[in-house]
Write a protein that holds these residues in place. Sequence first.
Motif, mmCIF file in Angstrom:
data_model
loop_
_atom_site.group_PDB
_atom_site.id
_atom_site.type_symbol
_atom_site.label_atom_id
_atom_site.label_comp_id
_atom_site.label_asym_id
_atom_site.label_seq_id
_atom_site.Cartn_x
_atom_site.Cartn_y
_atom_site.Cartn_z
ATOM 1 N N THR A 38 51.635 34.460 39.184
ATOM 2 C CA THR A 38 51.266 35.734 40.264
ATOM 3 C C THR A 38 49.892 36.382 39.731
ATOM 4 O O THR A 38 49.697 37.433 40.183
ATOM 5 N N TYR A 39 49.235 36.041 38.667
ATOM 6 C CA TYR A 39 48.258 36.839 38.021
ATOM 7 C C TYR A 39 47.266 37.119 38.978
ATOM 8 O O TYR A 39 46.368 37.990 39.158
ATOM 9 N N GLU A 40 47.005 36.254 39.968
ATOM 10 C CA GLU A 40 45.845 36.363 40.930
ATOM 11 C C GLU A 40 46.071 37.694 41.499
ATOM 12 O O GLU A 40 45.201 38.163 41.976
ATOM 13 N N GLN A 41 47.271 37.852 42.261
ATOM 14 C CA GLN A 41 47.445 39.163 42.946
ATOM 15 C C GLN A 41 47.575 40.307 41.918
ATOM 16 O O GLN A 41 47.141 41.363 42.536
ATOM 17 N N GLY A 98 41.358 45.965 40.076
ATOM 18 C CA GLY A 98 40.093 45.918 40.908
ATOM 19 C C GLY A 98 39.232 44.708 40.359
ATOM 20 O O GLY A 98 37.980 44.775 40.329
ATOM 21 N N LYS A 99 39.980 43.624 40.082
ATOM 22 C CA LYS A 99 39.319 42.389 39.256
ATOM 23 C C LYS A 99 39.443 41.237 40.320
ATOM 24 O O LYS A 99 40.105 41.324 41.339
ATOM 25 N N SER A 100 38.507 40.267 40.096
ATOM 26 C CA SER A 100 38.445 39.029 40.992
ATOM 27 C C SER A 100 39.350 38.038 40.383
ATOM 28 O O SER A 100 39.046 37.770 39.282
ATOM 29 N N PRO A 101 40.104 37.339 41.215
ATOM 30 C CA PRO A 101 40.927 36.175 40.606
ATOM 31 C C PRO A 101 40.367 35.239 39.912
ATOM 32 O O PRO A 101 40.547 34.434 39.180
ATOM 33 N N SER A 102 38.896 35.079 40.748
ATOM 34 C CA SER A 102 38.083 33.729 40.317
ATOM 35 C C SER A 102 37.598 34.085 38.771
ATOM 36 O O SER A 102 37.051 33.213 38.460
ATOM 37 N N ASP A 103 37.773 35.139 38.352
ATOM 38 C CA ASP A 103 37.171 35.556 36.904
ATOM 39 C C ASP A 103 38.266 35.161 35.792
ATOM 40 O O ASP A 103 37.927 35.229 34.669
ATOM 41 N N ILE A 143 30.098 31.548 29.533
ATOM 42 C CA ILE A 143 28.691 31.469 30.298
ATOM 43 C C ILE A 143 29.102 31.816 31.742
ATOM 44 O O ILE A 143 28.232 32.654 32.586
ATOM 45 N N GLU A 144 29.995 31.075 32.125
ATOM 46 C CA GLU A 144 30.456 30.965 33.605
ATOM 47 C C GLU A 144 31.221 32.172 33.868
ATOM 48 O O GLU A 144 31.548 32.469 35.155
ATOM 49 N N LYS A 145 31.471 33.204 32.924
ATOM 50 C CA LYS A 145 32.323 34.388 33.159
ATOM 51 C C LYS A 145 33.752 34.107 33.780
ATOM 52 O O LYS A 145 34.072 35.011 34.400
ATOM 53 N N VAL A 146 34.422 33.108 33.224
ATOM 54 C CA VAL A 146 35.721 32.762 33.515
ATOM 55 C C VAL A 146 36.586 32.985 32.443
ATOM 56 O O VAL A 146 36.243 32.277 31.305
ATOM 57 N N LEU A 147 37.493 33.701 32.336
ATOM 58 C CA LEU A 147 38.500 33.910 31.135
ATOM 59 C C LEU A 147 39.585 32.853 31.162
ATOM 60 O O LEU A 147 40.374 33.405 31.953
ATOM 61 N N PRO A 148 39.748 32.070 30.227
ATOM 62 C CA PRO A 148 41.159 31.142 30.251
ATOM 63 C C PRO A 148 42.193 32.180 29.493
ATOM 64 O O PRO A 148 41.978 32.594 28.208
ATOM 65 N N VAL A 149 43.182 32.178 29.964
ATOM 66 C CA VAL A 149 44.244 32.994 29.560
ATOM 67 C C VAL A 149 45.464 32.130 29.333
ATOM 68 O O VAL A 149 46.017 31.339 30.075
#
Length: 361
Positions: free
Chosen positions: A64-67, A73-78, A140-146
Amino acid sequence: MNTSLPPCPFIAGSMITDSKFFVGRREELDFITSRMTAAQPTSINVLGEWRIGKSSLLYHFCQTYEQRVQRYGKSPSDYVAIYLSLQDAQCRQEANFYRAIAKALLKRASVQNNPALSVPLNGGSLDRQTFSAAMDVWKIEKVLPVLCLDKFEELFENAEEFNNQFYDNLRSLMDRNALMLVIASYKRLDVYSRQHRLTSSFFNLGNILPLKGLTEMEATDLVRLPETKVPGTQAALSENRQKLALEWGGRHPYLLQLAGRCLWDAKQRDETVDWAKKQFQQEKQRLPQRRFNPRRLILPLRLLLWLPLNLGRLARMIGNFVDDTGNLITGAFILIAIILVWFGALNWSELQKLLKDALSG
């Protein structure tokens, strides 16, 4: 009614993988989301006893993290959040650990559809250096792996593979915001570091999330399943049996699930409530009991020894003050009288009279 629903909505003893039947933990989920979406993400150590719901919490968060991030105010793609049980992954070697993480990340559609994210993970065997390089590409792609890592204790079984250098590298990735960890364990990580003589700063995670029982409202919602989660359905238990489930299970998620299942089984089998309670008690006994920790007695024992010792010294000082070294009893009497005044059992006039009688006697 949706006939595809399982007949019994209560899941006792295993991780909840169907989000329709996950109830509660709103504060805990918000806690994780807020740390993930902060300007500098902070890793978290989720603590909890056996069957308190650590695995279900981590799994549900990844579902459910994307929702959730959108509410901040963040984008799920990040973000890409994955759940990994280190027990099931059988991470006996460091390379297996990195490969298991890469495999879980590559299952996400957002990773599959982005070659910049997938290519660094799709190479041959991953080691510490190549895994770190892949995580730097993600940054660099500004995507955080959790990475939601369950059963973290498994890594301590192989100290040669998972040594201080391994943990130092993870800490380095965390410090430069290349990844975030949500680690579930029975004890604090710093406790394990002392037990296994590990000195890495990795174990000094600042954010601790203790997992306790459900709130009263969450517990009530649980025993009313599936009505509280699935529109158009009714509660599987009658109101009377819902009250019994709450009485038996308290606010412990597993015990509530177990109570609900036993009561539901009794209804299906046309058995009595007593039969359900017997089944519940038998299953409940399988829960591991909390081990006695002698360290918990240190403070009470110190207090128990300190009070009589120091009260005796104070009483002796009072006895000496009245110039009668043998009158320890008088000193103790005076001290007790003062304590009674302090707690309101005596007033000052009564104290003066007692002191006058004690000193004149």
